[in-house]
Design an enzyme around this catalytic site. Sequence first.
Site, PDB file in Angstrom:
ATOM      1  N   ASP A   1      13.776 -22.944  59.915  1.00 49.94           N
ATOM      2  CA  ASP A   1      15.356 -23.037  59.621  1.00 49.94           C
ATOM      3  C   ASP A   1      15.628 -21.983  58.524  1.00 49.94           C
ATOM      4  OD1 ASP A   1      17.807 -23.921  59.598  1.00 49.94           O
ATOM      5  OD2 ASP A   1      17.254 -25.852  59.222  1.00 49.94           O
TER       6      ASP A   1
HETATM    7  C1  NOJ Z   1      20.461 -24.526  59.259  1.00 48.20           C
HETATM    8  C2  NOJ Z   1      20.522 -25.551  59.944  1.00 48.20           C
HETATM    9  O1  NOJ Z   1      19.939 -26.653  59.471  1.00 48.20           O
HETATM   10  C3  NOJ Z   1      19.731 -25.356  61.382  1.00 48.20           C
HETATM   11  O2  NOJ Z   1      20.276 -26.390  62.098  1.00 48.20           O
HETATM   12  C4  NOJ Z   1      20.595 -23.998  62.254  1.00 48.20           C
HETATM   13  O3  NOJ Z   1      20.022 -23.935  63.439  1.00 48.20           O
HETATM   14  C5  NOJ Z   1      20.369 -22.917  61.088  1.00 48.20           C
HETATM   15  N1  NOJ Z   1      20.882 -23.200  59.926  1.00 48.20           N
HETATM   16  C6  NOJ Z   1      20.743 -21.473  61.885  1.00 48.20           C
HETATM   17  O4  NOJ Z   1      22.302 -21.805  61.689  1.00 48.20           O
END
Ligand code: NOJ
Length: 768
Positions: free
Chosen positions: A299
């Site tokens: 993430d």
């Molecule tokens: C943080 C989020 O937790 C995740 O779900 C997302 O895909 C990523 N950012 C990328 O935007």
Amino acid sequence: MKIANLLPLAFAAAACSTAHPTRPTTAPGVTTRSAPPANARETQFVDSLLSVMTLEEKIGQLTMSPAEGLQTGPQRPAGSTAQVRAGLVGSIIGVWGADRTHALQKLVVEESPHRIPLLFSLDVLHGYRTVFPVPLAEAASFDPSLAQSDARIAAIEATANGIVWTFAPMVDIARDPRWGRIVEGAGEEPYLGSVMAAARVRGFQGTRLDDPASMLATAKHYAGYGASEGGRDYATAELSERTFWSTYLPPFRAAISAGVGSIMPAFSAVNGSPPHASAWMLRDVLRNRLGFGGLVVSDWTAVMELVKHGVAATSGEAGQLAMRAGVDVDMSDGVYADSLPARARTNQQLRSDIDESARRVLRAKWELGLFSDPYHGASEEKAARVTRSSANIEAARTAARESIVLLKNDRATLPLSRDIKSLAVIGALAADAKSAMGSWTIVGQANEAVSVLDGLRHVNPAMRIRYAAGASPEGADTTGIPEAEALARDADAIVLVLGEDADRTGEAESRAFLELPLGQLQLAQRVSRAARGKPVVVVLMNGRPLAIPWIADSMPAIVESWYLGSEHGNAVADVLFGAYSPSGKLPVTFPRATGQVPLYLAHTNSGRPPNPSDKYTTGYNDLSSTQLFPFGFGLSYSAFRYGDVRLSRDNIRAGDSLGVIVTVSNVGARDADEVVQLYLRDDVASVARPLKQLVRFRRVHIRAGASETVTFSLGAEDLSFYDLQMRRVVEPGGFTLFAGTSSVDTKEAHFVVAGDTLVLEPATPRMQ
Ligand code: NOJ
């Protein structure tokens, strides 16, 4: 330009498209699916490429750079063309549009040392430019074919615009509505979550990844993120092993069985161990037990955050830890690129981990067909043709209608007559097209979405529609209420739109209160008084269950519209004025008060189940322990009668399948859809089992006066659970089945499993 033309000959021979990996079986057993076997040409191609790549170049393939403007902290903007040209970036997040992605891709395939195409990634969650209902809403449709076709349309639009990798579906089970991310998933039940997860994966990925309309899907956030303490986003989760395996893992398993190409670990620590640093989670469970063969993508900045978690002292240590644990791609923080080369030079294990991860990235690129067509069919011309086509917008309207849940309809308040002369539309959300789209709509445009107000304006040009905001969703400002009261006094009917601004749902949008803010409650109470018995219809717009006991008791009609996407207002108008009979069912339990959460269907009974006349039973001394609206609940403009639940047999051996037959009659006046639901209880087992858990459902269309017979088949997996030794077993004994229109309105049948305990899986690897 075809990249194969640019590759050294040895590679070019092998660089051609390949079929999507063989679909895994879903048969019971230890391994749900083994890693898709790479074909010989793919292996030869990837091996030869790896053999000529430097360590830095391999790590480059593991580096995902954010688009310029997205980065925070020491990250690597996609604008850093020097790195892209040098082949030190493997994927990019946040750049979309055929021309923009082409420009970067061209740089790589024409100028970088090995001409390895980039992966362009984006969060395409519930539509690209055509926005579909938020996933929680779409789960209310209980229609996996709808979820699949909506994901397909999203993929068609996104790929035409250069995106080949989406960070969806979000498959986290969520039982605490304080957690804002509940809006991104399919709610509280593992079975519904699993079915929707698989459907969305199939939609995004299609049958072949090298189909230009297919994109790599990502099941996230692996695993247990939805259990964050207190519903606070990013907070730690304390989970028993049994709950982890039986509640939070099933949708991931289902996504893997559907062939999902990537998995994203969760931000939060689970039982003290952040998944980005957990070899137990990423290797022992994900790869070895669940058989996942695709990519693990971190993430956003989550590798770097291992330092803040306190499991690494420096970002270099964090990078090494994540790589060792099994995170293939480092999203946005540049930790791998900055720290792994020096560490890997003196560490053979790390070098081989890096090789393994780089191989997976190259395989994903191969499977997407990027070595044949690095643009994956994207072009501005195609984008203009497929994006927001009229068929896509029609599909968004269908999805939006199916996702609406009718929560209350006293004295047949709904549907409203199209001939009413004047309608008061009250509540700021009614005019809020941005909220109608919901959270995570990166490319969707508010000016292309239909608000409730606009949708109602299309119903009948002769109807006089007047609008007043009354009170804002979040604020305490009530100065607009008198205007709203005046409108309510004058109108023949009132549509009162209440709920939460879509920006207050989603990531980092946890709430301590599920109750309506005072301003909205006062608005509702005063409008209700001013209406003096004229129909008042409450339309809810929200991304989580709300605690609305006053509304539920006092208002005659309540429509749950969530955030329905581009066609929100048209779909709401279709339901309010009877063009469509509501058919959605709640994928989550609605509590009476925040203090009750977590409150969900599949709870165990306790030794002292709730009993209002006995103090020494579980519950509260200041509130009923029951929910406001139960899981699976939703009314229709028609009425359905359920016949007795018939079973193919009432005595089976563990491992046998069981047929369940339910006949449903439409005894109302209009044709309508019904979601037939089947729940199960294992009456006596070696561990306490849920009182009811969803095991099957089917959406059926039944004409007025007609009946439909629905047949379900249950097998060992449906009856199984994790026993005291954490083996997945079916134990002999009595079971109860419940079939009905909601989780609380059901008919029962009983059967017995005879013989010995059947072990479907040996003990799970011990949690670490
Ligand atoms: C943080 C989020 O937790 C995740 O779900 C997302 O895909 C990523 N950012 C990328 O935007």
